[in-house]
Design a protein around this motif. Structure first.
Motif, PDB file in Angstrom:
ATOM      1  N   LEU A  32      -8.456   1.243  -8.283  1.00  0.00           N
ATOM      2  CA  LEU A  32      -7.163   1.092  -8.947  1.00  0.00           C
ATOM      3  C   LEU A  32      -6.029   1.628  -8.076  1.00  0.00           C
ATOM      4  O   LEU A  32      -4.947   1.020  -7.994  1.00  0.00           O
ATOM      5  N   LEU A  33      -6.253   2.776  -7.408  1.00  0.00           N
ATOM      6  CA  LEU A  33      -5.218   3.333  -6.548  1.00  0.00           C
ATOM      7  C   LEU A  33      -4.878   2.376  -5.406  1.00  0.00           C
ATOM      8  O   LEU A  33      -3.700   2.182  -5.068  1.00  0.00           O
ATOM      9  N   GLU A  34      -5.896   1.792  -4.814  1.00  0.00           N
ATOM     10  CA  GLU A  34      -5.646   0.869  -3.710  1.00  0.00           C
ATOM     11  C   GLU A  34      -4.883  -0.368  -4.189  1.00  0.00           C
ATOM     12  O   GLU A  34      -3.946  -0.836  -3.521  1.00  0.00           O
ATOM     13  N   GLN A  35      -5.271  -0.883  -5.367  1.00  0.00           N
ATOM     14  CA  GLN A  35      -4.584  -2.060  -5.897  1.00  0.00           C
ATOM     15  C   GLN A  35      -3.142  -1.732  -6.268  1.00  0.00           C
ATOM     16  O   GLN A  35      -2.215  -2.516  -5.996  1.00  0.00           O
ATOM     17  N   PHE A  36      -2.921  -0.586  -6.878  1.00  0.00           N
ATOM     18  CA  PHE A  36      -1.569  -0.186  -7.251  1.00  0.00           C
ATOM     19  C   PHE A  36      -0.709   0.020  -6.006  1.00  0.00           C
ATOM     20  O   PHE A  36       0.479  -0.360  -5.972  1.00  0.00           O
ATOM     21  N   THR A  37      -1.299   0.627  -4.950  1.00  0.00           N
ATOM     22  CA  THR A  37      -0.544   0.860  -3.721  1.00  0.00           C
ATOM     23  C   THR A  37      -0.137  -0.455  -3.060  1.00  0.00           C
ATOM     24  O   THR A  37       0.993  -0.599  -2.566  1.00  0.00           O
ATOM     25  N   LYS A  38      -1.052  -1.417  -3.038  1.00  0.00           N
ATOM     26  CA  LYS A  38      -0.732  -2.709  -2.416  1.00  0.00           C
ATOM     27  C   LYS A  38       0.363  -3.441  -3.189  1.00  0.00           C
ATOM     28  O   LYS A  38       1.203  -4.134  -2.595  1.00  0.00           O
ATOM     29  N   LEU A  39       0.396  -3.282  -4.515  1.00  0.00           N
ATOM     30  CA  LEU A  39       1.447  -3.934  -5.300  1.00  0.00           C
ATOM     31  C   LEU A  39       2.788  -3.202  -5.178  1.00  0.00           C
ATOM     32  O   LEU A  39       3.842  -3.801  -5.410  1.00  0.00           O
ATOM     33  N   LEU A  40       2.745  -1.899  -4.838  1.00  0.00           N
ATOM     34  CA  LEU A  40       3.993  -1.169  -4.588  1.00  0.00           C
ATOM     35  C   LEU A  40       4.594  -1.505  -3.233  1.00  0.00           C
ATOM     36  O   LEU A  40       5.781  -1.261  -3.008  1.00  0.00           O
ATOM     37  N   MET A  41       3.787  -2.033  -2.332  1.00  0.00           N
ATOM     38  CA  MET A  41       4.245  -2.289  -0.970  1.00  0.00           C
ATOM     39  C   MET A  41       5.326  -3.366  -0.944  1.00  0.00           C
ATOM     40  O   MET A  41       5.213  -4.396  -1.608  1.00  0.00           O
ATOM     41  N   GLN A  42       6.350  -3.130  -0.154  1.00  0.00           N
ATOM     42  CA  GLN A  42       7.454  -4.073   0.034  1.00  0.00           C
ATOM     43  C   GLN A  42       7.661  -4.306   1.529  1.00  0.00           C
ATOM     44  O   GLN A  42       7.665  -3.351   2.310  1.00  0.00           O
ATOM     45  N   ASP A  43       7.815  -5.559   1.880  1.00  0.00           N
ATOM     46  CA  ASP A  43       8.045  -5.948   3.277  1.00  0.00           C
ATOM     47  C   ASP A  43       6.911  -5.499   4.202  1.00  0.00           C
ATOM     48  O   ASP A  43       7.134  -5.223   5.387  1.00  0.00           O
ATOM     49  N   GLY A  44       5.703  -5.395   3.676  1.00  0.00           N
ATOM     50  CA  GLY A  44       4.560  -5.026   4.504  1.00  0.00           C
ATOM     51  C   GLY A  44       4.514  -3.584   4.962  1.00  0.00           C
ATOM     52  O   GLY A  44       3.736  -3.251   5.865  1.00  0.00           O
ATOM     53  N   LYS A  45       5.313  -2.682   4.370  1.00  0.00           N
ATOM     54  CA  LYS A  45       5.352  -1.267   4.767  1.00  0.00           C
ATOM     55  C   LYS A  45       4.339  -0.491   3.925  1.00  0.00           C
ATOM     56  O   LYS A  45       4.651   0.046   2.861  1.00  0.00           O
ATOM     57  N   LEU A  46       3.100  -0.450   4.440  1.00  0.00           N
ATOM     58  CA  LEU A  46       2.022   0.188   3.682  1.00  0.00           C
ATOM     59  C   LEU A  46       2.167   1.705   3.663  1.00  0.00           C
ATOM     60  O   LEU A  46       1.868   2.349   2.643  1.00  0.00           O
ATOM     61  N   SER A  47       2.602   2.285   4.766  1.00  0.00           N
ATOM     62  CA  SER A  47       2.729   3.748   4.810  1.00  0.00           C
ATOM     63  C   SER A  47       3.758   4.254   3.791  1.00  0.00           C
ATOM     64  O   SER A  47       3.553   5.280   3.142  1.00  0.00           O
ATOM     65  N   LYS A  48       4.829   3.518   3.644  1.00  0.00           N
ATOM     66  CA  LYS A  48       5.840   3.904   2.652  1.00  0.00           C
ATOM     67  C   LYS A  48       5.285   3.753   1.237  1.00  0.00           C
ATOM     68  O   LYS A  48       5.556   4.582   0.356  1.00  0.00           O
ATOM     69  N   ALA A  49       4.510   2.707   1.008  1.00  0.00           N
ATOM     70  CA  ALA A  49       3.893   2.531  -0.314  1.00  0.00           C
ATOM     71  C   ALA A  49       2.909   3.653  -0.619  1.00  0.00           C
ATOM     72  O   ALA A  49       2.810   4.112  -1.765  1.00  0.00           O
ATOM     73  N   GLN A  50       2.181   4.120   0.395  1.00  0.00           N
ATOM     74  CA  GLN A  50       1.252   5.232   0.170  1.00  0.00           C
ATOM     75  C   GLN A  50       1.999   6.525  -0.149  1.00  0.00           C
ATOM     76  O   GLN A  50       1.548   7.320  -0.975  1.00  0.00           O
ATOM     77  N   LYS A  51       3.139   6.745   0.493  1.00  0.00           N
ATOM     78  CA  LYS A  51       3.949   7.918   0.153  1.00  0.00           C
ATOM     79  C   LYS A  51       4.475   7.833  -1.274  1.00  0.00           C
ATOM     80  O   LYS A  51       4.488   8.831  -2.005  1.00  0.00           O
ATOM     81  N   ASN A  52       4.888   6.635  -1.693  1.00  0.00           N
ATOM     82  CA  ASN A  52       5.342   6.465  -3.074  1.00  0.00           C
ATOM     83  C   ASN A  52       4.204   6.707  -4.061  1.00  0.00           C
ATOM     84  O   ASN A  52       4.410   7.306  -5.129  1.00  0.00           O
ATOM     85  N   MET A  53       2.996   6.251  -3.696  1.00  0.00           N
ATOM     86  CA  MET A  53       1.848   6.458  -4.578  1.00  0.00           C
ATOM     87  C   MET A  53       1.511   7.941  -4.689  1.00  0.00           C
ATOM     88  O   MET A  53       1.164   8.439  -5.778  1.00  0.00           O
ATOM     89  N   ALA A  54       1.627   8.670  -3.585  1.00  0.00           N
ATOM     90  CA  ALA A  54       1.386  10.115  -3.626  1.00  0.00           C
ATOM     91  C   ALA A  54       2.420  10.818  -4.501  1.00  0.00           C
ATOM     92  O   ALA A  54       2.095  11.748  -5.260  1.00  0.00           O
TER      93      ALA A  54
END
Length: 367
Positions: free
Chosen positions: A207-229
């Motif tokens: 679920l965390l991985e799926q939620f993080t990928k849906l939070l991602m914008q413009d392909g910025k995965l590192s920023k999405a992971q910071k938002n998830m944290a």
């Protein structure tokens, strides 16, 4: 011409300075006589005179009693290095049974018998030993000797063997009974088959991985992971939710314990608002160009994806400056039943219930 100094009489110069005037005069006469005599005679005379004068001086100080005279430094006993060494010396030098340093401590004599004879040591012994001494019945409860008789060891070994044999017999009978309950020729249950994806390794929760990928914008995965944290930290530090009885979460831990496990907290929030079905528009089933609403069941990952998209869309209506802060506040609102995501879910289920009658059209068209 000044008198010459006899080197053999130089040792007697220091004690002579501490004598009285009478002794000094006598000492000077003896020294002058010894100068005119041969060397050997002068040496004997000077040593004897110094010894007599030193003894007379000590006797005059102590009042004639030699027992009370001050001791020289070599005669003073050296102090112990530590208090522990002093106590050990006191114990070992103490006379026991008429002999100093009795070998009782080395021959396995019970400590209780030694302490019973020493009244002073009984005051400082542990309370457990005091109780044992008071309740003694004539037998040794403990001893410094760790050796046991061979007969006792043999008896204990036989008892242990009998207990082990009884335990093994009960285990064997239990296994045989379980084998009889199963199919013939099978002693244990069948091995459960593993799913095809068992060898897959996931770094994060699904679920965390799926939620993080849906939070991602413009392909910025590192920023999405910071938002998830940030979202997980907000769920962990926020106050416990107050669930709405009309919109409860799925069964789980009590509400005050949810912040202790933010991953489980997030899972319950998403799964509670996840729809069970989706509505698919299909044309031509009822005749003409009119579209018909057909309910379609969703898998677990599809249900979660729909719920997460609803939560993110609802969070855009908030006025918080940070995107992660808006999503975190929306998740707390969903847990307390104040979010509009619940209304979307209810509307989806109502359309599905109303479209159940259209499922027969699909079955009739396939025929």
């Amino acid at each position: 011409m000044p008198p010459r100094l006899n080197l053999l009489n130089a040792r007697t110069a220091v004690p002579v300075l501490r004598q009285t005037s009478v002794n000094t005069s006598r000492r000077s006469i003896a020294t002058s006589i010894s100068i005119n005599r041969p060397t050997s005679y002068a040496l004997k005379t000077s040593l004897s005179s110094s010894t007599r004068m030193h003894t007379r001086w000590n006797s005059s100080i102590s009042g004639g009693d030699g027992s009370e005279r001050p001791k020289n430094p070599p005669e003073d006993p050296l102090p112990h290095v530590s208090e522990e060494a002093a106590e050990i010396t006191k114990i070992m030098d103490k006379k026991c049974d008429g002999t100093p340093a009795s070998p009782e401590l080395e021959q396995g004599t019970p400590i209780s018998e030694i302490l019973q004879r020493d009244k002073e040591a009984q005051k400082h012994m542990p309370k457990v030993m005091q109780d044992q001494i008071k309740s003694t019945t004539g037998t040794r409860s403990f001893s410094t000797s760790a050796r046991r008789s061979q007969t006792d060891l043999h008896a204990q070994g036989n008892a242990f063997d009998e207990q082990t044999a009884a335990v093994m017999a009960s285990m064997i009978s239990q296994v045989n009974q379980q084998a009889e309950e199963l199919h013939t020729g099978i002693k244990f249950d069948f091995v459960e088959t593993l799913p095809k994806t068992e060898n897959f390794r996931t770094r994060y929760d699904s679920l965390l991985e799926q939620f993080t990928k849906l939070l991602m914008q413009d392909g910025k995965l590192s920023k999405a992971q910071k938002n998830m944290a940030f979202i997980l930290d907000h769920l962990r530090t926020a106050s416990p939710p107050q669930p709405n009885p009309k919109r409860p979460l799925l069964p789980g831990p009590p509400a005050p314990q949810l912040p202790l496990n933010p991953v489980l907290y997030l899972t319950l929030i998403v799964d509670s608002v996840a729809p069970l079905i989706k509505i698919r528009q299909q044309k031509g089933l009822a005749g003409g160009g009119a579209s018909v609403q057909i309910p379609v069941p969703l898998a677990l990952r599809q249900r979660r994806r729909t719920a997460i998209k609803w939560i993110i869309d609802s969070s855009d209506k908030r006025r918080d400056s940070s995107f992660a802060q808006r999503v975190a506040n929306e998740l707390v609102a969903v847990a307390e039943g104040r979010s509009g995501v619940w209304e979307k879910r209810e509307q989806q289920h109502k359309l599905g219930i109303a479209g159940r009658s259209n499922l027969g059209l699909i079955a009739g068209g396939r025929r």
